[in-house]
Design a protein around this motif. Structure first.
Motif, PDB file in Angstrom:
ATOM      1  N   THR A  31     -16.522  12.525  38.269  1.00 38.14           N
ATOM      2  CA  THR A  31     -17.325  13.270  39.241  1.00 38.14           C
ATOM      3  C   THR A  31     -18.368  12.392  39.918  1.00 38.14           C
ATOM      4  OG1 THR A  31     -18.901  13.935  37.553  1.00 38.14           O
ATOM      5  CG2 THR A  31     -17.077  15.436  37.978  1.00 38.14           C
ATOM      6  N   ILE A  32     -18.557  11.186  39.383  1.00 38.19           N
ATOM      7  CA  ILE A  32     -19.515  10.276  40.024  1.00 38.19           C
ATOM      8  C   ILE A  32     -18.719   9.292  40.877  1.00 38.19           C
ATOM      9  CG2 ILE A  32     -21.320   8.568  39.624  1.00 38.19           C
ATOM     10  CD1 ILE A  32     -21.639  10.012  36.836  1.00 38.19           C
ATOM     11  N   ASP A  33     -18.976   9.326  42.178  1.00 39.38           N
ATOM     12  CA  ASP A  33     -18.136   8.584  43.120  1.00 39.38           C
ATOM     13  C   ASP A  33     -18.083   7.086  42.825  1.00 39.38           C
ATOM     14  OD1 ASP A  33     -17.354  10.748  44.568  1.00 39.38           O
ATOM     15  OD2 ASP A  33     -19.097  10.676  45.904  1.00 39.38           O
ATOM     16  N   ILE A  34     -19.250   6.502  42.478  1.00 38.57           N
ATOM     17  CA  ILE A  34     -19.297   5.050  42.392  1.00 38.57           C
ATOM     18  C   ILE A  34     -18.887   4.541  41.017  1.00 38.57           C
ATOM     19  CG2 ILE A  34     -21.039   4.759  44.183  1.00 38.57           C
ATOM     20  CD1 ILE A  34     -23.093   4.503  41.884  1.00 38.57           C
ATOM     21  N   CYS A  35     -18.493   5.451  40.121  1.00 36.55           N
ATOM     22  CA  CYS A  35     -18.190   5.012  38.755  1.00 36.55           C
ATOM     23  C   CYS A  35     -16.731   4.547  38.636  1.00 36.55           C
ATOM     24  CB  CYS A  35     -18.444   6.174  37.805  1.00 36.55           C
ATOM     25  SG  CYS A  35     -18.222   5.714  36.103  1.00 36.55           S
ATOM     26  N   ARG A  36     -16.543   3.419  37.932  1.00 38.77           N
ATOM     27  CA  ARG A  36     -15.206   2.848  37.816  1.00 38.77           C
ATOM     28  C   ARG A  36     -14.983   2.446  36.356  1.00 38.77           C
ATOM     29  NH1 ARG A  36     -13.473  -2.319  38.932  1.00 38.77           N
ATOM     30  NH2 ARG A  36     -15.615  -2.915  39.404  1.00 38.77           N
ATOM     31  N   VAL A  37     -13.825   2.771  35.815  1.00 41.89           N
ATOM     32  CA  VAL A  37     -13.541   2.481  34.412  1.00 41.89           C
ATOM     33  C   VAL A  37     -12.314   1.576  34.334  1.00 41.89           C
ATOM     34  CG1 VAL A  37     -12.979   3.501  32.175  1.00 41.89           C
ATOM     35  CG2 VAL A  37     -14.464   4.722  33.754  1.00 41.89           C
ATOM     36  N   THR A  38     -12.406   0.487  33.546  1.00 43.37           N
ATOM     37  CA  THR A  38     -11.222  -0.343  33.305  1.00 43.37           C
ATOM     38  C   THR A  38     -10.957  -0.400  31.815  1.00 43.37           C
ATOM     39  OG1 THR A  38     -12.417  -2.404  33.028  1.00 43.37           O
ATOM     40  CG2 THR A  38     -11.842  -1.808  35.283  1.00 43.37           C
ATOM     41  N   GLY A  39      -9.753  -0.870  31.453  1.00 41.31           N
ATOM     42  CA  GLY A  39      -9.390  -0.931  30.041  1.00 41.31           C
ATOM     43  C   GLY A  39      -8.502   0.240  29.694  1.00 41.31           C
ATOM     44  N   SER A  40      -8.315   0.443  28.413  1.00 38.07           N
ATOM     45  CA  SER A  40      -7.374   1.466  27.988  1.00 38.07           C
ATOM     46  C   SER A  40      -8.066   2.465  27.076  1.00 38.07           C
ATOM     47  CB  SER A  40      -6.206   0.775  27.265  1.00 38.07           C
ATOM     48  OG  SER A  40      -5.668   1.633  26.295  1.00 38.07           O
ATOM     49  N   ILE A  41      -7.907   3.754  27.388  1.00 37.31           N
ATOM     50  CA  ILE A  41      -8.405   4.803  26.506  1.00 37.31           C
ATOM     51  C   ILE A  41      -7.234   5.728  26.221  1.00 37.31           C
ATOM     52  CG2 ILE A  41     -10.022   6.697  26.211  1.00 37.31           C
ATOM     53  CD1 ILE A  41     -11.896   5.382  28.173  1.00 37.31           C
ATOM     54  N   GLN A  42      -6.823   5.775  24.949  1.00 34.87           N
ATOM     55  CA  GLN A  42      -5.663   6.597  24.610  1.00 34.87           C
ATOM     56  C   GLN A  42      -6.055   7.746  23.712  1.00 34.87           C
ATOM     57  OE1 GLN A  42      -2.741   3.924  22.972  1.00 34.87           O
ATOM     58  NE2 GLN A  42      -2.079   3.302  25.032  1.00 34.87           N
ATOM     59  N   LEU A  43      -5.537   8.924  24.064  1.00 34.64           N
ATOM     60  CA  LEU A  43      -5.733  10.106  23.233  1.00 34.64           C
ATOM     61  C   LEU A  43      -4.362  10.432  22.645  1.00 34.64           C
ATOM     62  CD1 LEU A  43      -7.311  12.626  22.233  1.00 34.64           C
ATOM     63  CD2 LEU A  43      -6.740  13.712  24.413  1.00 34.64           C
ATOM     64  N   ASP A  44      -4.238  10.343  21.320  1.00 32.11           N
ATOM     65  CA  ASP A  44      -2.940  10.516  20.655  1.00 32.11           C
ATOM     66  C   ASP A  44      -1.873   9.614  21.279  1.00 32.11           C
ATOM     67  OD1 ASP A  44      -3.833  12.346  18.814  1.00 32.11           O
ATOM     68  OD2 ASP A  44      -3.414  14.067  20.121  1.00 32.11           O
ATOM     69  N   GLY A  45      -2.246   8.394  21.590  1.00 30.25           N
ATOM     70  CA  GLY A  45      -1.297   7.447  22.143  1.00 30.25           C
ATOM     71  C   GLY A  45      -1.007   7.600  23.620  1.00 30.25           C
ATOM     72  N   GLU A  46      -1.701   8.538  24.280  1.00 28.18           N
ATOM     73  CA  GLU A  46      -1.453   8.786  25.698  1.00 28.18           C
ATOM     74  C   GLU A  46      -2.619   8.236  26.507  1.00 28.18           C
ATOM     75  OE1 GLU A  46      -0.188  12.697  28.281  1.00 28.18           O
ATOM     76  OE2 GLU A  46      -0.802  12.921  26.190  1.00 28.18           O
ATOM     77  N   GLU A  47      -2.282   7.461  27.531  1.00 25.84           N
ATOM     78  CA  GLU A  47      -3.327   6.817  28.325  1.00 25.84           C
ATOM     79  C   GLU A  47      -4.026   7.853  29.210  1.00 25.84           C
ATOM     80  OE1 GLU A  47      -5.788   4.200  29.248  1.00 25.84           O
ATOM     81  OE2 GLU A  47      -4.089   3.406  28.108  1.00 25.84           O
ATOM     82  N   ILE A  48      -5.335   8.092  29.007  1.00 25.90           N
ATOM     83  CA  ILE A  48      -5.945   9.187  29.775  1.00 25.90           C
ATOM     84  C   ILE A  48      -6.333   8.764  31.176  1.00 25.90           C
ATOM     85  CG2 ILE A  48      -6.787  10.354  27.697  1.00 25.90           C
ATOM     86  CD1 ILE A  48      -9.615   9.540  28.544  1.00 25.90           C
ATOM     87  N   TYR A  49      -6.423   7.459  31.429  1.00 36.23           N
ATOM     88  CA  TYR A  49      -6.729   7.023  32.787  1.00 36.23           C
ATOM     89  C   TYR A  49      -5.459   6.697  33.575  1.00 36.23           C
ATOM     90  CZ  TYR A  49     -11.757   7.287  32.610  1.00 36.23           C
ATOM     91  OH  TYR A  49     -13.033   7.766  32.556  1.00 36.23           O
ATOM     92  N   ALA A  50      -4.288   7.053  33.008  1.00 30.63           N
ATOM     93  CA  ALA A  50      -3.050   6.853  33.758  1.00 30.63           C
ATOM     94  C   ALA A  50      -3.057   7.744  34.986  1.00 30.63           C
ATOM     95  CB  ALA A  50      -1.856   7.199  32.876  1.00 30.63           C
ATOM     96  N   SER A  51      -2.387   7.286  36.051  1.00 28.96           N
ATOM     97  CA  SER A  51      -2.461   8.049  37.303  1.00 28.96           C
ATOM     98  C   SER A  51      -1.794   9.408  37.171  1.00 28.96           C
ATOM     99  CB  SER A  51      -1.816   7.247  38.435  1.00 28.96           C
ATOM    100  OG  SER A  51      -0.521   6.854  38.042  1.00 28.96           O
TER     101      SER A  51
END
Lengths: 298, 465
Positions: free
Chosen positions: A102-122
């Protein structure tokens, strides 16, 4: 030879160092250098990881707020995140259900997986993600609706209850679990904003658990509450930990010590140390952690 | 010294009074310096200046209220009764003659000697009057300033007094607005009473036919006007309704888009354009409606074959309503924008954190929380639509048709007020007075609408906060 000696400028008395005071100097911890490729000490990774974060960096525009965090959160674990203000712990927490989107200028890199699923996947949809990973905020934020409607909001938008009786049941169960049922069962139609601060926060917790999340994120949930209300919420966290994975950001070290299984210490955007809570508060591995928990800065 | 120099001289006196008062306060403070003064020297100076200006201005004000009447009466005495009788017993006509003569619009040869004498007397009296006013006002200024100057001592609470004067000035400004409102209401009310003595209230409020042309002479055609205002109310409601149907949904969605969906770049582009829309003069909207929109709507109605069942007019309620709707979009959108932005971010975060989509956040959290403000903005837009005149004058026509057909020409309360009062009118006829009655209705309706808006806002506030 003689001449070179003479050419040497005389030592000015202004430059001479003042006599050393016999002080023992503690290096100012906030100034203590933590290298960019700092590697977290303790045990950041676990066997039964619910959440697995690898090399997570968070940027606000040009400014980097979180550096290379590697951390696992185990199933049904309560992990506390502590650290001085501005250390990135809340920012990190908000990555776990992508509230930072929700914050326009915020950018996240790296991998965050929930139960093995990438949550930042497109292809990841944030709507079901946020239903699985609920969040309780710093300031109680009940909707300007009745107590009942507050709790029923989540189940309604996710279509969890088709009949009124099912909804009633979810509302009652959630309020019971949040320890609020006995206090409000006679006035479910009263506005949620009319409750006291502690009750409002428990209402928000009830609202969160009404959608049956797997993980609950809590961002300083007691910082706006009095000690009695705080004690109730802490009791509640202990109970909820039987069914949910909980990540809690807190400024209170006592709270971290009381409610959490593991504690992660953040400093200037870097994850310094992760250990069992008891170890962090008795024999921390890192000097910065020790300086923080003994109250030398904060 | 003439009266034209009165104000400059008075200003100069005030400035002098300020300097004198200020330096006297420093002088009476003496060696103790400013510390022993009750107030700063500035306040002593200001107090002296006020004492110089205010009594004198009060004299000027009271004087100019009464001097005209007094002079007139003195001149009346000089006019011979015979001259009054010659003018048909109307003293006003004679006095006009005297005034015109005094102002040099008439030559003295063309009137009777008695009247010429009266005119001379009038000129003389007016000159004396101006001199006397100037003299008296300046004396008051001087006396006031000197009295205040003499009273200056370290214990004088000059600051408190000056601040009192400021407070009363502020109160006077506030009362001005209220008094103006009361004055307008009273004038409308009394003229309406005169109207209702000619036309019964019930006929006005419930009559179905509006044709205000009353004949001046009995032998003219259409000598009996009818004053049933229902067609006007219906026309007003029809046009305002169409305008609101356009403006409220569009304005609200614009506000939602700008606050919840638009990127900052889009927002920065759209907001100024909307403000331009709000800045277009209504008369420009008016000819846009009359010359561009109305023919299109007429042609469209004909092409759709609606003319088989409905009257299709080239001046239509639809054209006026649509354009008026566009005109009030910025009102709805900017007011709603403000209230939506005021919804706390924590509420939206709470809803998003539960897995709401953006539209769910808007529908279930933002709009309910912002509802009082939105209702307020809609009612304000309604007030505006009902009171709008120019667009309707140009695009909706003048025919007082009682119809719900938006393609027909209708007329509104405001348009009729304009047409009743434009041109030469005599203020005795029911036709002219009808304008005041319509104004009264308009005022009552708008007041009721505003009161209702406040009531709604308050009711929802109680529920939500």
């Amino acid at each position: 030879m003689q001449q070179t000696l003479e050419q040497k400028p005389p030592v000015s008395p202004k430059v001479s160092a003042p006599p050393m005071a016999p002080t023992f100097s503690i290096p100012e911890p906030a100034q203590m250098p933590v290298s960019a490729d700092y590697k977290t000490v303790g045990v950041p990774l676990v066997e039964n990881a619910k959440f697995a974060m690898r090399d997570v960096n968070v940027f606000y525009g040009e400014k980097q707020a979180v550096f290379n965090v590697n951390l696992d959160i185990g199933e049904n674990e309560v992990i506390a995140m502590i650290g001085p203000s501005g250390c990135g712990k809340s920012t990190f927490l908000r990555c776990l259900n992508r509230m930072n989107d929700t914050i326009d200028i915020c950018r996240v890199t790296g991998s965050i997986q929930l139960d093995g699923e990438e949550i930042y996947a497109s292809k990841m949809d944030v709507v079901p993600l946020r239903a699985r990973v609920g969040m309780v905020f710093q300031k109680p934020n009940p909707f300007p609706k009745s107590i009942y409607e507050n709790v029923a909001y989540g189940p309604k938008i996710h279509g969890l209850a088709s009949r009124r009786v099912d909804l009633d049941e979810i509302v009652e169960t959630s309020l019971r679990r949040a320890g609020l049922w006995e206090e409000v069962k006679d006035r479910l139609d009263a506005p949620g904003t009319g409750l006291s601060g502690g009750q409002q926060q428990r209402l928000c917790i009830a609202r969160t658990i009404a959608v049956s999340p797997e993980v609950i994120l809590m961002d300083e949930p007691c910082s706006a509450l009095d000690p009695i209300a705080t004690a109730k919420i802490e009791e509640l966290i202990a109970e909820l930990s039987q069914n949910y994975t909980i990540a809690i950001v807190t400024h209170s070290m006592q709270q971290a010590a009381r409610v959490s299984h593991r504690t992660a210490y953040f400093h200037l955007g870097k994850l310094i140390e992760v250990n069992d809570t008891q170890k962090v508060f008795t024999t921390p591995d890192h000097a910065l952690t020790e300086a923080y928990i003994t109250g030398r800065f904060g | 010294m003439e009266s034209s120099v009165l104000l400059p001289v008075l200003a100069l006196l005030c400035a002098l009074a300020f300097v004198a008062g200020r330096s006297r306060s420093l002088a009476v403070a003496g060696v103790g310096g400013m510390r022993i003064l009750n107030s700063l020297p500035f306040y002593y100076g200001s107090l002296t200046a006020f004492w110089c200006a205010l009594p004198s201005l009060a004299v000027v004000l009271i004087w100019s209220i009464f001097d005209g009447v007094i002079i007139e009466n003195m001149v009346h005495a000089l006019v011979p009764p015979a001259a009054v009788e010659a003018a048909g017993g109307n003293i006003g006509l004679v006095m006009n003659q005297v005034r015109n003569l005094a102002a040099g619009h008439l030559s003295a040869d063309s009137v009777e000697p008695a009247i010429a004498a009266a005119a001379d007397r009038l000129v003389a009296l007016e000159r004396i009057n101006r001199w006397a006013l100037t003299g008296v006002a300046l004396s008051f200024a001087l006396i006031g300033a000197i009295l205040a100057w003499l009273k200056i001592n370290p214990q004088l609470r000059a600051r408190a007094k000056v601040e009192d004067i400021f407070r009363w000035t502020l109160l006077a400004c506030a009362s001005l607005a209220i008094l103006t409102t009361i004055g307008i209401v009273m004038s409308v009310l009394f003229e309406s009473m005169r109207f209702f003595s000619k036309v019964p209230v019930t006929e006005f409020l419930f009559g179905l036919e509006w044709s205000p042309q009353t004949a001046i002479r009995a032998d003219q055609q259409g000598s009996s006007g009818s004053f049933g205002a229902v067609p006007l109310f219906a026309g007003t409601l029809l046009i305002a309704g169409i305008a609101l149907l356009v403006a409220v949904p569009t304005g609200l969605m614009v506000a939602i888009y700008l606050t919840e969906y638009a990127s900052p770049r889009m927002r920065n582009l759209i907001k100024p354009v909307l403000e331009i829309l709000a800045g277009i003069p209504t008369v420009v909207y008016g000819f846009f409606a009359a010359l561009t929109v109305a023919p299109v709507i007429r042609d469209m109605g004909v092409n759709l074959g609606l003319d088989e069942w409905l009257t299709i007019s080239s001046e239509s309620a639809l054209a006026a309503g649509l354009v008026m709707g566009v005109m009030i979009i910025p009102f709805v959108s900017s007011l709603s924008d403000d209230v939506i932005t005021a919804v706390p971010r924590s509420l939206k975060d709470g809803a998003l954190g539960l897995g709401s989509t953006r539209s769910e956040v808007v529908k279930l959290v933002v709009i309910p929380a912002a509802l009082p403000g939105i209702v307020g903005s809609v009612l304000l837009a309604a007030s505006r639509a009902i009171g709008e005149t120019m667009i309707v004058v140009m695009a909706a026509g003048l025919a007082a048709n009682l119809t719900a057909n938006p393609f027909d020409s209708v007329t509104t309360v405001t348009v009729q007020i304009v047409t009743l009062l434009v041109g030469d009118q005599e203020f005795e006829s029911a036709k002219t007075l009808a304008a005041f009655a319509l104004g009264l209705v308009l005022f009552v309706v708008t007041l009721g609408l505003n009161y209702f808006a406040l009531y709604i806002v308050r009711k929802y506030r109680e529920q939500y906060e």
